[in-house]
Design a protein around this motif. Structure first.
Motif, PDB file in Angstrom:
ATOM      1  N   SER A 142      39.217  39.818  39.579  1.00  0.00           N
ATOM      2  CA  SER A 142      37.933  40.488  39.780  1.00  0.00           C
ATOM      3  C   SER A 142      36.876  39.692  39.027  1.00  0.00           C
TER       4      SER A 142
ATOM      5  N   VAL B   4      37.724  41.567  45.547  1.00  0.00           N
ATOM      6  CA  VAL B   4      38.819  41.061  44.730  1.00  0.00           C
ATOM      7  C   VAL B   4      39.638  40.046  45.504  1.00  0.00           C
TER       8      VAL B   4
ATOM      9  N   LEU C 292      35.282  46.369  38.733  1.00  0.00           N
ATOM     10  CA  LEU C 292      35.241  46.896  40.096  1.00  0.00           C
ATOM     11  C   LEU C 292      34.061  47.838  40.311  1.00  0.00           C
TER      12      LEU C 292
END
Length: 138
Positions: A26, A67, A61
């Motif tokens: 991420s 991702v 996130l």
């Protein structure tokens, strides 16, 4: 959604169901990459991950849901599987790590680190669902 019906797709599907670890990449709010190994469950469409709610990956996130995931290489580096997707932080009513398929997949590893599915569910309360948008195999 990737096609998992041909021989290559079936191989990828089998690896995603059997492998214990997938690497989740991420992006931190400042743009730096963040890469962590995670336990996961593949349902044929999406990846389900459980996390501690204050973990860096969860904070990332919230900022950017895009991702990339990677399985460990197999066959001396000749079997690389990468997935691109969009992560969603699931709220109330989300699955827990007591989910039978997840608890069964990780029973031996949980026993090895002396944790039960119930204890894990109490600590790893943030469910993350990654909708796979692109799959790459080398």
């Amino acid at each position: 959604m990737p096609d998992l019906t041909d021989a290559d797709g079936a191989h990828i599907d089998a690896r995603l169901r059997a492998e214990p670890i997938i690497w989740l990449s991420s992006v931190r709010p400042d743009g730096r990459p963040h890469l962590v190994p995670v336990w996961f469950l593949w349902d044929g469409v999406a990846i389900l991950i459980f996390s501690k709610p204050a973990a860096q990956k969860v904070r990332n996130l919230r900022h950017n849901p895009q991702v990339m995931l990677a399985l460990d290489s197999a066959d001396a580096g000749e079997d690389i599987v990468l997935l691109e997707g969009r992560a969603e932080l699931l709220g109330a009513g989300a699955p827990q790590s007591t989910l039978p398929e997840y608890a069964e997949k990780y029973a031996a590893l949980m026993a090895r680190i002396n944790i039960t599915a119930a204890l894990m569910a109490a600590e790893f309360t943030q469910a993350i669902r990654v909708a796979v948008e692109r799959l790459v195999r080398f």
